[in-house]
Design an enzyme around this catalytic site. Structure first.
Site, PDB file in Angstrom:
ATOM      1  N   HIS A  76       3.091  -9.469  -7.051  1.00  0.00           N
ATOM      2  CA  HIS A  76       2.707  -9.760  -5.670  1.00  0.00           C
ATOM      3  C   HIS A  76       3.154  -8.626  -4.742  1.00  0.00           C
ATOM      4  O   HIS A  76       2.368  -8.127  -3.929  1.00  0.00           O
ATOM      5  CB  HIS A  76       3.345 -11.079  -5.225  1.00  0.00           C
ATOM      6  N   GLU A  77       4.399  -8.209  -4.886  1.00  0.00           N
ATOM      7  CA  GLU A  77       4.928  -7.144  -4.037  1.00  0.00           C
ATOM      8  C   GLU A  77       4.273  -5.796  -4.359  1.00  0.00           C
ATOM      9  O   GLU A  77       3.982  -5.003  -3.463  1.00  0.00           O
ATOM     10  CB  GLU A  77       6.447  -7.039  -4.192  1.00  0.00           C
TER      11      GLU A  77
ATOM     12  N   HIS B 138       0.948  -5.243  -2.617  1.00  0.00           N
ATOM     13  CA  HIS B 138       1.078  -4.703  -1.262  1.00  0.00           C
ATOM     14  C   HIS B 138       1.278  -3.186  -1.313  1.00  0.00           C
ATOM     15  O   HIS B 138       0.655  -2.436  -0.549  1.00  0.00           O
ATOM     16  CB  HIS B 138       2.297  -5.325  -0.560  1.00  0.00           C
TER      17      HIS B 138
END
Length: 213
Positions: A53-54, A57
């Site tokens: 998820h990170e 980004h």
């Protein structure tokens, strides 16, 4: 191409290890045999989703020529550790810090929706693996383990995508909604359907329905 600093690699490794410990405690307590047996499920099905998820980004931020670096949030790891004793984990190991900060709403939205999209993509990959392994799951212990890991991976990543798309506080959904309400609605609707499907139907039954069984 993703570029990592030494500090960032260190932070990612620490986050990975701590989250693995936290989710293991939340699932199996301090039963060493149980923890060992569920480690593959925790590492592949849960922790990879949180880290991906990170990194989603970071990848999109760098596509827009921004400097992006994952930084550990010690308090977030402490909260994850404490909550694990209550049978759940509030996982917020860190955040991707992006510069410059004066970005347009569109660029912000595209960067922040990348995290939930990474989780949605992983969820679909896990569901596809469940479908492929379904006929083979009882043929060997390895196939059965892959089947279990993938089922958990689908559920967890569906939840992570949906949760982070809520337009609350500092969650991704706040800035995605500010950028484009239509895209936000479509994304949270798809993620929500996947999450509700994992809760009320389950990956196995979803595969059975798809196969007409």
């Amino acid at each position: 191409m993703l570029v990592y600093t030494k500090k960032e690699i260190r932070d990612l490794i620490i986050a990975f290890i701590v989250l693995t410990i936290c989710f293991s405690i939340a699932t199996a307590g301090f039963n060493h045999k149980s923890i060992i047996s569920i480690l593959p499920i925790i590492i592949i099905g849960v922790v990879i989703g949180s880290v991906s998820h990170e990194l989603g980004h970071k990848y999109i931020a760098m596509k827009y020529s921004c400097d992006a670096e994952f930084k550990l949030w010690p308090l977030g790891l402490a909260i994850a550790f404490v909550t694990s004793f209550f049978g759940f984990v509030f996982a917020s190991p860190g955040t991707v810090q992006i510069h410059p900060e004066n970005r347009s709403d569109e660029i912000n939205g595209r960067i922040l929706i990348a995290g939930p999209m990474a989780n949605m993509g992983l969820a679909l990959v896990f569901l596809a693996i469940v479908a492929l392994i379904y006929p083979l799951r009882f043929y060997s212990g390895i196939f059965h383990l892959i089947y279990l890991v993938s089922g958990v991976g689908f559920s967890v990543n569906s939840f992570l995508a949906t949760f982070n798309l809520f337009p609350l506080y500092s969650l991704d959904g706040t800035k995605v909604l500010k950028w484009n309400a239509k895209i936000w609605f479509i994304a949270i609707a798809i993620a929500g359907i996947m999450m509700l499907g994992s809760i009320f139907i389950g990956a196995e039954r979803m595969v059975q329905i798809f196969m007409g069984l």
